[in-house]
Enzyme design. Structure first.
Site, PDB file in Angstrom:
ATOM      1  N   CYS A   2      -5.990  19.309  -5.067  1.00  0.00           N
ATOM      2  CA  CYS A   2      -4.757  20.058  -5.361  1.00  0.00           C
ATOM      3  C   CYS A   2      -4.460  20.956  -4.171  1.00  0.00           C
ATOM      4  O   CYS A   2      -5.241  21.061  -3.238  1.00  0.00           O
ATOM      5  CB  CYS A   2      -4.951  20.915  -6.604  1.00  0.00           C
ATOM      6  SG  CYS A   2      -5.458  19.980  -8.032  1.00  0.00           S
ATOM      7  N   ARG A  27      -1.292  16.879  -0.975  1.00  0.00           N
ATOM      8  CA  ARG A  27      -2.601  17.016  -1.641  1.00  0.00           C
ATOM      9  C   ARG A  27      -2.489  16.693  -3.138  1.00  0.00           C
ATOM     10  O   ARG A  27      -3.495  16.496  -3.814  1.00  0.00           O
ATOM     11  CB  ARG A  27      -3.146  18.430  -1.461  1.00  0.00           C
ATOM     12  CG  ARG A  27      -3.391  18.838  -0.027  1.00  0.00           C
ATOM     13  CD  ARG A  27      -3.851  20.275   0.056  1.00  0.00           C
ATOM     14  NE  ARG A  27      -5.143  20.430  -0.571  1.00  0.00           N
ATOM     15  CZ  ARG A  27      -6.305  20.176   0.039  1.00  0.00           C
ATOM     16  NH1 ARG A  27      -6.286  19.769   1.294  1.00  0.00           N
ATOM     17  NH2 ARG A  27      -7.446  20.326  -0.586  1.00  0.00           N
ATOM     18  N   TRP A  74      -3.097  17.704  -8.490  1.00  0.00           N
ATOM     19  CA  TRP A  74      -3.532  16.305  -8.520  1.00  0.00           C
ATOM     20  C   TRP A  74      -4.525  16.254  -9.674  1.00  0.00           C
ATOM     21  O   TRP A  74      -5.652  16.737  -9.554  1.00  0.00           O
ATOM     22  CB  TRP A  74      -4.209  15.917  -7.212  1.00  0.00           C
ATOM     23  CG  TRP A  74      -4.647  14.489  -7.192  1.00  0.00           C
ATOM     24  CD1 TRP A  74      -5.883  14.002  -7.473  1.00  0.00           C
ATOM     25  CD2 TRP A  74      -3.849  13.343  -6.902  1.00  0.00           C
ATOM     26  NE1 TRP A  74      -5.914  12.640  -7.372  1.00  0.00           N
ATOM     27  CE2 TRP A  74      -4.677  12.203  -7.028  1.00  0.00           C
ATOM     28  CE3 TRP A  74      -2.529  13.155  -6.551  1.00  0.00           C
ATOM     29  CZ2 TRP A  74      -4.212  10.908  -6.810  1.00  0.00           C
ATOM     30  CZ3 TRP A  74      -2.075  11.867  -6.325  1.00  0.00           C
ATOM     31  CH2 TRP A  74      -2.903  10.777  -6.452  1.00  0.00           C
ATOM     32  N   ASN A 100      -8.514  24.483  -7.197  1.00  0.00           N
ATOM     33  CA  ASN A 100      -8.609  23.142  -6.619  1.00  0.00           C
ATOM     34  C   ASN A 100     -10.074  22.750  -6.666  1.00  0.00           C
ATOM     35  O   ASN A 100     -10.922  23.432  -6.103  1.00  0.00           O
ATOM     36  CB  ASN A 100      -8.114  23.128  -5.168  1.00  0.00           C
ATOM     37  CG  ASN A 100      -8.414  21.790  -4.492  1.00  0.00           C
ATOM     38  OD1 ASN A 100      -8.418  20.755  -5.160  1.00  0.00           O
ATOM     39  ND2 ASN A 100      -8.698  21.807  -3.196  1.00  0.00           N
ATOM     40  N   GLY A 101     -10.390  21.668  -7.390  1.00  0.00           N
ATOM     41  CA  GLY A 101     -11.780  21.209  -7.458  1.00  0.00           C
ATOM     42  C   GLY A 101     -12.111  20.750  -8.866  1.00  0.00           C
ATOM     43  O   GLY A 101     -11.234  20.441  -9.668  1.00  0.00           O
ATOM     44  N   GLU A 481     -11.406  -8.192   1.868  1.00  0.00           N
ATOM     45  CA  GLU A 481     -10.778  -6.863   2.053  1.00  0.00           C
ATOM     46  C   GLU A 481     -10.612  -6.559   3.541  1.00  0.00           C
ATOM     47  O   GLU A 481      -9.581  -6.062   3.979  1.00  0.00           O
ATOM     48  CB  GLU A 481     -11.617  -5.795   1.368  1.00  0.00           C
ATOM     49  CG  GLU A 481     -11.235  -4.359   1.675  1.00  0.00           C
ATOM     50  CD  GLU A 481      -9.788  -3.993   1.327  1.00  0.00           C
ATOM     51  OE1 GLU A 481      -9.100  -4.803   0.675  1.00  0.00           O
ATOM     52  OE2 GLU A 481      -9.329  -2.917   1.758  1.00  0.00           O
ATOM     53  N   LYS A 485      -7.022  -5.763   5.297  1.00  0.00           N
ATOM     54  CA  LYS A 485      -6.764  -4.545   6.089  1.00  0.00           C
ATOM     55  C   LYS A 485      -6.166  -4.911   7.434  1.00  0.00           C
ATOM     56  O   LYS A 485      -5.178  -4.346   7.868  1.00  0.00           O
ATOM     57  CB  LYS A 485      -8.063  -3.765   6.287  1.00  0.00           C
ATOM     58  CG  LYS A 485      -8.548  -3.023   5.062  1.00  0.00           C
ATOM     59  CD  LYS A 485      -7.844  -1.726   4.771  1.00  0.00           C
ATOM     60  CE  LYS A 485      -6.740  -1.762   3.764  1.00  0.00           C
ATOM     61  NZ  LYS A 485      -6.836  -2.369   2.500  1.00  0.00           N
ATOM     62  N   GLU A 488      -2.524  -6.552   7.124  1.00  0.00           N
ATOM     63  CA  GLU A 488      -1.413  -5.762   6.573  1.00  0.00           C
ATOM     64  C   GLU A 488      -0.981  -4.625   7.487  1.00  0.00           C
ATOM     65  O   GLU A 488       0.129  -4.128   7.348  1.00  0.00           O
ATOM     66  CB  GLU A 488      -1.743  -5.230   5.179  1.00  0.00           C
ATOM     67  CG  GLU A 488      -2.769  -4.140   5.103  1.00  0.00           C
ATOM     68  CD  GLU A 488      -2.895  -3.575   3.680  1.00  0.00           C
ATOM     69  OE1 GLU A 488      -1.886  -3.422   2.979  1.00  0.00           O
ATOM     70  OE2 GLU A 488      -4.036  -3.314   3.268  1.00  0.00           O
ATOM     71  N   HIS A 504     -17.318 -26.353   4.866  1.00  0.00           N
ATOM     72  CA  HIS A 504     -16.410 -27.190   4.049  1.00  0.00           C
ATOM     73  C   HIS A 504     -14.990 -27.154   4.599  1.00  0.00           C
ATOM     74  O   HIS A 504     -14.038 -27.446   3.892  1.00  0.00           O
ATOM     75  CB  HIS A 504     -16.459 -26.708   2.586  1.00  0.00           C
ATOM     76  CG  HIS A 504     -17.829 -26.771   2.001  1.00  0.00           C
ATOM     77  ND1 HIS A 504     -18.404 -27.940   1.563  1.00  0.00           N
ATOM     78  CD2 HIS A 504     -18.761 -25.798   1.839  1.00  0.00           C
ATOM     79  CE1 HIS A 504     -19.632 -27.688   1.137  1.00  0.00           C
ATOM     80  NE2 HIS A 504     -19.875 -26.405   1.290  1.00  0.00           N
ATOM     81  N   LYS A 603       3.646   1.319  -0.922  1.00  0.00           N
ATOM     82  CA  LYS A 603       2.359   1.846  -1.365  1.00  0.00           C
ATOM     83  C   LYS A 603       2.048   1.398  -2.787  1.00  0.00           C
ATOM     84  O   LYS A 603       0.921   1.114  -3.120  1.00  0.00           O
ATOM     85  CB  LYS A 603       2.348   3.383  -1.308  1.00  0.00           C
ATOM     86  CG  LYS A 603       1.025   4.011  -1.704  1.00  0.00           C
ATOM     87  CD  LYS A 603      -0.137   3.524  -0.858  1.00  0.00           C
ATOM     88  CE  LYS A 603      -1.481   3.991  -1.364  1.00  0.00           C
ATOM     89  NZ  LYS A 603      -2.585   3.287  -0.672  1.00  0.00           N
TER      90      LYS A 603
HETATM   91  C1  AGP Z   1      -4.061  -2.634  -0.069  1.00  0.00           C
HETATM   92  O1  AGP Z   1      -4.305  -2.013   1.179  1.00  0.00           O
HETATM   93  C2  AGP Z   1      -2.588  -2.671  -0.427  1.00  0.00           C
HETATM   94  N1  AGP Z   1      -1.989  -1.404  -0.335  1.00  0.00           N
HETATM   95  C3  AGP Z   1      -2.337  -3.392  -1.748  1.00  0.00           C
HETATM   96  O2  AGP Z   1      -3.014  -4.641  -1.705  1.00  0.00           O
HETATM   97  C4  AGP Z   1      -2.787  -2.658  -3.026  1.00  0.00           C
HETATM   98  O3  AGP Z   1      -4.178  -2.623  -3.105  1.00  0.00           O
HETATM   99  C5  AGP Z   1      -2.223  -3.428  -4.228  1.00  0.00           C
HETATM  100  O4  AGP Z   1      -0.815  -3.421  -4.166  1.00  0.00           O
HETATM  101  C6  AGP Z   1      -2.673  -2.850  -5.572  1.00  0.00           C
HETATM  102  O5  AGP Z   1      -2.178  -1.543  -5.711  1.00  0.00           O
HETATM  103  P1  AGP Z   1      -2.823  -0.609  -6.849  1.00  0.00           P
HETATM  104  O6  AGP Z   1      -4.259  -0.448  -6.505  1.00  0.00           O
HETATM  105  O7  AGP Z   1      -2.059   0.669  -6.762  1.00  0.00           O
HETATM  106  O8  AGP Z   1      -2.638  -1.310  -8.168  1.00  0.00           O
END
Ligand code: AGP
Length: 608
Positions: A2, A27, A74, A100-101, A481, A485, A488, A504, A603
């Site tokens: 927070c 935050r 938060w 905050n905490g 993953e 990263k 993207e 394969h 996001k």
């Molecule tokens: C991952 O770096 C991306 N931002 C994306 O794959 C994300 O993980 C996915 O859209 C799921 O989002 P969420 O965790 O908010 O459900």
């Protein structure tokens, strides 16, 4: 995480507080509030949602005074609503607090107060402190704070004001940040420097356990034993933008470096001695005994954490576990029955596909648990229980600290459910708990050591067009993953594969300049990964290895070696992913990409 601010002086306190909270919204932004002293008691104004909602409240129902505290939330305990918003007020209406905490022992303290007849309004841990302080107050606010601190366990940065001492604020910190700003006839406090930059650059960084008393005449600082302290005053040169990113160039890099704290917060209060404690989920042992299969539903990075979770859940609960891309599950005409336990994983808690998949399983009678980073978001509200990752707001589109805290969450869930079912022995649990306790420090050491090797590797390969990531078992999802990263944020094509799949087909891709990232920490599949690497090297492929410290065979084999601390293999995905996050970050920045807002992405994918 927070944001807190405080002000004593001759300006309108609410103006200073709002200005400060605007600089701290990164935050947390579930709700916000202010408390102002003006000779007629504590005046509190709160609003759910972004800070602009509080500004609307103040414009129609303002409050005037020169001493005040403010908070942007938060949520960690208690969903985001007005009652749970800070500031909180004591039962006698005279004392107000912002925090905050996390107060780990708030439940036992709350029970004690309830037995004394104290009525609670909110579900927060913070309100407990307000009532304790009011009970301890005998005319000296500083002394009351000092006495109550002795009873608190957890992390806090708090600021307190009292109607009977309307000229001052008392503040203290333990485990959460707090800075003091010095002015002429006015003084300030905040979670972070950005909140103060408009008014002062003279900053005191409060040390752990220190208490501060702010008045218009000055600031008195004491250590935990109430000995006066002559604190150093720094002149900050931070710009506002840099300060919100705490000096990091991008939120993503800041969030990568926040992982030690985020992991510590997520684990805090959920391990006790040598045992895991997920009692907060209130999972009925009878219900768990009736579970015949587990399904993890998620998208993107959250799906990959769920794939690690599958291995952990099967390892420790022995319940068959499947993972589904939520977008696939929705249209798969899935078999659902009341013996199914569904775990929905989401950083935002708002991903449309995951939410819709959740609705389908609930209609089929399945029990549901959310693993989520946003208190009170849609997915937790549709689940029977939620394990909140306490990573704090994740601003960068590329998920980093949310991922590693999700992984820690799965370790807690798997061990907690496994023990309830009698399938995890105490020695195994103790080993896992110790491993969790070591994690924040290990990630910190990784971040301190790895960056040079990763930066060099990023510089060397930033212009290639394809990357391959390979891993096995717990680190097969790590390969997926790592590849996600990179692609993207750098826009370089990258594939993640199970190492055993190379023969394969994918091995055909390997040639002189084709780099493969091989995730091969200590564990039962390390030898097989080494064989994969030898096959790739035999075909002139380039190999970057992520291996456990001291693996001399890997050192011999790798074109670039990135080392991670030794840990039990169940926890290795949390350590192994960190250099991959950094590799993606440094590759993208060297290509001049918009790291925090990569093209075509958002996001939170709240549409299908
Ligand atoms: C991952 O770096 C991306 N931002 C994306 O794959 C994300 O993980 C996915 O859209 C799921 O989002 P969420 O965790 O908010 O459900």
């Amino acid at each position: 995480m927070c944001g807190i601010v405080g002000y004593v002086g001759s300006r309108e306190a609410t103006e200073v507080l709002i200005e400060g909270l605007k600089r701290l919204e990164y935050r947390g932004y579930d709700s916000a509030g202010v408390a102002v002293l003006n000779g007629s008691g504590v005046q509190v104004r709160k609003a759910v949602g972004r800070l602009s909602e509080l500004e609307k409240t103040l414009s129609s129902n303002g409050v005037h005074g020169g001493v005040g505290i403010g908070h942007t939330r938060w949520a960690t305990h208690g969903v985001p609503n007005e009652v749970n918003s800070h500031p909180h007020v004591s039962f006698d209406g005279k004392l107000s607090i912002i925090h905050n905490g996390i107060i780990e022992n708030y439940r036992e303290l709350k029970n004690e107060l309830l037995e004394q007849g104290v009525a609670f309004k909110s579900d927060t841990d913070t309100e407990v402190v307000a009532h304790l302080l009011a009970k301890a107050y005998d005319g000296d606010l500083l002394k009351a704070v000092q006495n109550v601190l002795k009873r608190l366990r957890g992390a806090y940065a708090i600021a307190v004001c009292h109607a009977d001492q309307p000229d001052r604020i008392v503040a203290t910190r333990m485990g959460s940040p707090l800075v003091i700003g010095l002015g002429e006839g006015e003084n300030f406090l905040a979670s972070d420097v950005p909140a103060l930059l408009k008014y002062t650059r003279k900053i005191i960084y409060l040390e752990e356990g220190w208490l501060a008393e702010l008045t218009t005449c000055g600031v008195r600082i004491f250590d935990a034993d109430m000995k006066p302290v002559e604190a150093a005053v720094s002149e900050t040169s931070l710009t506002l933008d840099a300060a919100e990113k705490e000096g990091y160039e991008h939120f993503m890099l800041k969030e990568i470096h926040e992982q030690p704290r985020a992991l510590a917060e997520t684990i805090r209060g959920r391990i006790e001695g040598e045992r895991v404690d997920i009692g907060e989920l209130q999972l009925d042992p009878e219900m768990l005994r009736g579970v015949n299969r587990i399904a993890v539903l998620a998208c993107g990075t959250s799906l990959y954490s769920g794939m690690v979770g599958k291995y952990l859940l099967e390892r420790f609960t022995r319940i068959p576990t499947e993972t589904w891309s939520a977008s696939e599950f929705r249209y798969a005409d899935p078999v659902i029955d009341p013996g199914m336990l569904v775990i929905a994983v989401s950083q935002s808690g708002e991903t449309a596909d995951t939410l819709e998949a959740l609705r389908i399983v609930k209609a089929g009678g399945a029990r549901t648990i959310a693993v989520c980073n946003v208190m009170g978001s849609s997915i937790p509200r549709h689940c029977d229980a939620t394990l909140y990752t306490r990573a704090g707001p994740e601003i960068g589109v590329a998920s980093t600290k949310a991922y590693t805290t999700q992984l820690a969450g799965f370790v807690l869930l798997a061990a907690g459910i496994g023990r309830t079912l009698g399938r995890v022995d105490s020695a195994e649990e103790a080993k896992l708990v110790q491993g969790l306790r070591d994690l924040p420090g290990q990630v910190k050491s990784l971040l301190d050591e790895d960056i040079v090797a990763v930066k060099r590797c990023a510089k060397r390969y930033k212009d290639v067009f394809n990357f391959m990531y390979i891993g096995r078992h717990f680190n097969y999802p790590t390969a997926l993953e790592g590849a996600l990263k990179l692609k993207e944020i750098s826009y370089i094509h990258a594939e993640g594969y199970a190492g055993g799949e190379m023969k394969h087909g994918p091995l055909a891709l390997v040639e002189g300049t084709f780099p493969t990232i091989a995730i091969a920490p200590e564990g039962k599949t390390r030898e097989k990964l080494i064989s994969n690497v030898q096959e790739i090297k035999a075909r002139k492929g380039v190999v970057v290895m992520v291996s456990t410290h001291g693996d001399e065979e890997a050192r011999e084999l790798a074109d670039y070696l990135i080392e991670i601390p030794a840990c039990q293999e169940e926890l290795s995905p949390i350590l192994a992913v960190v250099p991959l996050q950094l590799l993606a970050y440094y590759t993208a920045t060297q290509l001049g990409r918009d790291v925090d807002k990569p093209r075509n992405l958002a996001k939170s994918v709240t549409v299908e």
